[in-house]
Design a protein around this motif. Structure first.
Motif, PDB file in Angstrom:
ATOM      1  N   THR A 114       1.015  -1.022   0.118  1.00  0.00           N
ATOM      2  CA  THR A 114      -0.148   0.063  -0.159  1.00  0.00           C
ATOM      3  C   THR A 114       1.377   0.895  -0.268  1.00  0.00           C
ATOM      4  O   THR A 114       0.753   1.863   1.184  1.00  0.00           O
ATOM      5  N   ARG A 173      -2.368   6.906  -1.181  1.00  0.00           N
ATOM      6  CA  ARG A 173      -2.120   5.873  -0.900  1.00  0.00           C
ATOM      7  C   ARG A 173      -2.316   4.883  -2.203  1.00  0.00           C
ATOM      8  O   ARG A 173      -3.772   5.646  -2.687  1.00  0.00           O
ATOM      9  N   ASP A 217      -3.108   0.708  -3.564  1.00  0.00           N
ATOM     10  CA  ASP A 217      -3.103  -0.635  -2.390  1.00  0.00           C
ATOM     11  C   ASP A 217      -3.120  -1.563  -4.495  1.00  0.00           C
ATOM     12  O   ASP A 217      -4.109  -1.437  -5.126  1.00  0.00           O
TER      13      ASP A 217
END
Length: 168
Positions: free
Chosen positions: A14, A21, A23
């Protein structure tokens, strides 16, 4: 059993890119590839358990509660001794779709037992990566000196230079 490198790959799935951010495990193919590289089978249930375990371990390392999710991952898991020609071998009894997630938690526990305080988040507040400090002095602060370390040192230097009055 998963090793330290596999643990860091999972924890570091992540990252922050362009201030946001990401993922990497949001993509099912990426999680399945990681799972197969580490002895898993891939599939919906295995992905769900891996994401749950990863999220719990990250939360624990960030200092927030991970216990409820870890309890869910580890529910009903047993390590059973079996005699072998070389002595006793320990085998996990866990549903196959949860095995890799349990191994991830066990790898995390092993690292924390063998190297207490050495697994930690990068000190760059804009970074979401983790590091495993293998230095003798246990003083590593950044996931990478090339990126986070240099960036933060340059910022501190610039801040000091702005604070220092210039001679007139």
């Amino acid at each position: 059993m998963l090793d330290d490198q596999a643990l860091l790959q999972a924890l570091n799935s992540t990252p922050v890119a362009d201030g946001r951010r990401q993922d990497l495990w949001r993509d099912d193919d990426v999680v399945d590839r990681w799972a197969r590289e580490h002895g898993g089978l891939g599939g919906d249930e295995e992905r769900r358990w891996l994401r749950t375990a990863r999220d719990a371990l990250q939360a624990g390392e960030w200092g927030t509660s991970a216990e409820p999710r870890l309890r869910r991952v580890l529910a009903g898991v047993r390590k059973v001794p079996r005699p072998s020609a070389s002595g006793i071998e320990w085998h996990l009894e866990v549903p196959s779709e949860r095995r890799l997630a349990v191994e991830l938690v066990l790898a995390w526990a092993d690292v924390n037992d063998r190297m207490p305080g050495r697994l930690r988040p990068c000190e760059n507040p804009e970074c979401r990566l983790f590091l495993l400090d293998r230095s003798r002095a246990n003083t590593a602060r950044w996931c990478s000196m090339k990126t986070c370390g240099n960036r933060l040192k340059a910022r501190r230097h610039q801040a000091r230079a702005r604070e220092t009055p210039r001679p007139e």
